[in-house]
Scaffold this motif. Structure first.
Motif, mmCIF file in Angstrom:
data_model
loop_
_atom_site.group_PDB
_atom_site.id
_atom_site.type_symbol
_atom_site.label_atom_id
_atom_site.label_comp_id
_atom_site.label_asym_id
_atom_site.label_seq_id
_atom_site.Cartn_x
_atom_site.Cartn_y
_atom_site.Cartn_z
ATOM 1 N N LYS A 1 0.864 -1.190 0.000
ATOM 2 C CA LYS A 1 0.000 0.000 0.000
ATOM 3 C C LYS A 1 0.894 1.231 0.000
ATOM 4 N N ASP A 2 0.440 2.305 -0.646
ATOM 5 C CA ASP A 2 1.241 3.525 -0.742
ATOM 6 C C ASP A 2 0.386 4.745 -0.404
ATOM 7 N N ILE A 3 1.027 5.729 0.211
ATOM 8 C CA ILE A 3 0.343 6.916 0.731
ATOM 9 C C ILE A 3 1.111 8.153 0.290
ATOM 10 N N TYR A 4 0.407 9.088 -0.361
ATOM 11 C CA TYR A 4 1.061 10.295 -0.857
ATOM 12 C C TYR A 4 0.439 11.591 -0.335
ATOM 13 N N SER B 1 3.771 11.393 9.585
ATOM 14 C CA SER B 1 5.139 11.609 9.076
ATOM 15 C C SER B 1 5.924 12.347 10.157
ATOM 16 N N ASP B 2 6.177 11.653 11.260
ATOM 17 C CA ASP B 2 6.789 12.255 12.435
ATOM 18 C C ASP B 2 7.964 11.407 12.891
ATOM 19 N N GLY C 1 6.317 10.384 0.060
ATOM 20 C CA GLY C 1 5.547 9.165 -0.150
ATOM 21 C C GLY C 1 5.919 8.091 0.843
ATOM 22 N N GLU C 2 4.914 7.450 1.419
ATOM 23 C CA GLU C 2 5.092 6.352 2.365
ATOM 24 C C GLU C 2 4.558 5.071 1.731
ATOM 25 N N PHE C 3 5.139 3.937 2.108
ATOM 26 C CA PHE C 3 4.598 2.680 1.589
ATOM 27 C C PHE C 3 4.823 1.549 2.585
ATOM 28 N N PHE C 4 3.950 0.549 2.482
ATOM 29 C CA PHE C 4 4.063 -0.696 3.250
ATOM 30 C C PHE C 4 4.290 -1.825 2.263
ATOM 31 N N SER D 1 9.958 8.211 2.110
ATOM 32 C CA SER D 1 10.936 9.144 1.557
ATOM 33 C C SER D 1 10.660 10.512 2.171
ATOM 34 N N ASP D 2 11.624 11.026 2.951
ATOM 35 C CA ASP D 2 11.397 12.236 3.754
ATOM 36 C C ASP D 2 12.529 13.229 3.605
#
Length: 331
Positions: A108-111, A123-124, A134-137, A224-225
């Motif tokens: 799963k991906d979160i943008y 995003s902490d 972008g975050e992903f599992f 990715s931060d």
């Protein structure tokens, strides 16, 4: 001559009667046609949540599953245009034996900030908020058993630069500590790890994974931060105080304006305090709760963070659609 005239009159009368009969028949036929029944009114969806986690489960980004042959590998593209590249012979079992046969890739991906909130994935970091690209599992399973990445192999996750955004070359790869399956439930988990590398170009963030997070059975959250984006702002405490009569568990979030970042503010005593709030940065305070299977929420107007600030909020009953639309509209 008279006989011919009589014949013409007779023919004319027959034609007139035929036309009249046709018109009457057509009119009668038209009047007796059945009238279509109106479309039935759709039954309204009634929100019914047993808990906040139930709300996140129903409204968060869904898990996708892809399958491939472990020996040959494969490439997949998610619903959000993330590309997952799996090389040949990429996996080993937890005893380091090569994996063959079918492997299922859960992903799963979160943008967006709204997807962060609806999935309860912030995003902490341990030292303050992070700007996310972008975050992903991801989790790999063979024959119902979790598998790891083989030595010398890597998975490459290509995260697209989002529409209207510009590539940020200060992005770095982060992983999440102590994740619990697909539900992101830990406090301030993001950390940098040598198991990942990140290459940035004008259109993509290319995230390379050389190993999954431990424990492998729980899957891996990655992000990715830009860890330095908020460094120019002094930090202060921001307290959210619930002033209504709501009874039940409440989740409180700070959504930053004009930057892809959201933090989860946890309860400390009677209130919710975040100790790394960037002074001067505009944001929104969002709170959500479930009571008696109904959804409640509060969304503040935009405000700039000031020193040791307290913001009051009170939850009111809402619907999922109204709440989701309101959160999605926050920029």
């Amino acid at each position: 001559m008279k006989t011919l005239l009589n014949k013409l009159i007779t023919v004319s009368i027959i034609i007139v009667f035929t036309i009249v009969a046709f018109v009457i028949g057509f009119s009668c036929k038209k009047k007796t046609e059945p009238v279509p029944e109106p479309e039935p009114t759709p039954t309204p969806i009634v929100d019914n949540y047993s808990s906040l986690q139930d709300f996140y489960n129903q409204n968060g980004v869904p898990l996708q599953t892809f399958t491939l042959n472990a020996v040959t590998g494969g490439t997949f593209v998610s619903n959000k245009s993330t590309t997952i590249n799996i090389p040949a012979n990429a996996f080993v079992d937890l005893s380091s034996n090569p994996v063959t046969g079918t492997v299922a890739i859960q992903f799963k991906d979160i943008y967006t900030k709204s997807d962060m909130l609806f999935s309860n994935v912030h995003s902490d970091s341990y030292f303050g908020p992070l700007k996310s690209a972008g975050e992903f599992f991801i989790k790999a399973v063979a024959a119902s058993n979790p598998v790891n990445i083989a030595g010398g192999k890597k998975l490459t996750i290509e995260q697209p630069v989002q529409p209207l955004a510009v590539a940020d070359f200060s992005m770095a790869p982060f992983g999440a500590n102590d994740t619990v399956g697909t539900n992101f439930t830990t406090i301030n988990p993001w950390y940098t790890d040598a198991s990942y590398t990140l290459l940035v170009n004008t259109t993509q963030y290319i995230f390379d994974m050389y190993a999954f997070n431990n424990p492998v059975a729980n899957g891996s959250w990655c992000n990715s931060d830009n860890p330095s984006y908020f460094n120019i702002y002094p930090q202060t405490s921001l307290t959210a105080a619930e002033t209504g009569t709501f009874t039940g568990v409440i989740d409180v979030f700070i959504i930053f304006k004009n930057v892809t970042s959201m933090v989860h503010v946890y309860k400390t005593g009677p209130n919710y305090t975040y100790y790394y709030a960037p002074v001067g940065l505009p944001c929104y305070l969002v709170a959500v709760g479930v009571n008696s299977n109904k959804l409640y929420s509060s969304i503040s107007n935009s405000f700039a963070i000031t020193n040791t600030q307290t913001v009051n909020f009170s939850l009111t009953e809402t619907t999922s659609n109204d709440f989701k639309n309101a959160v999605t509209a926050l920029q």
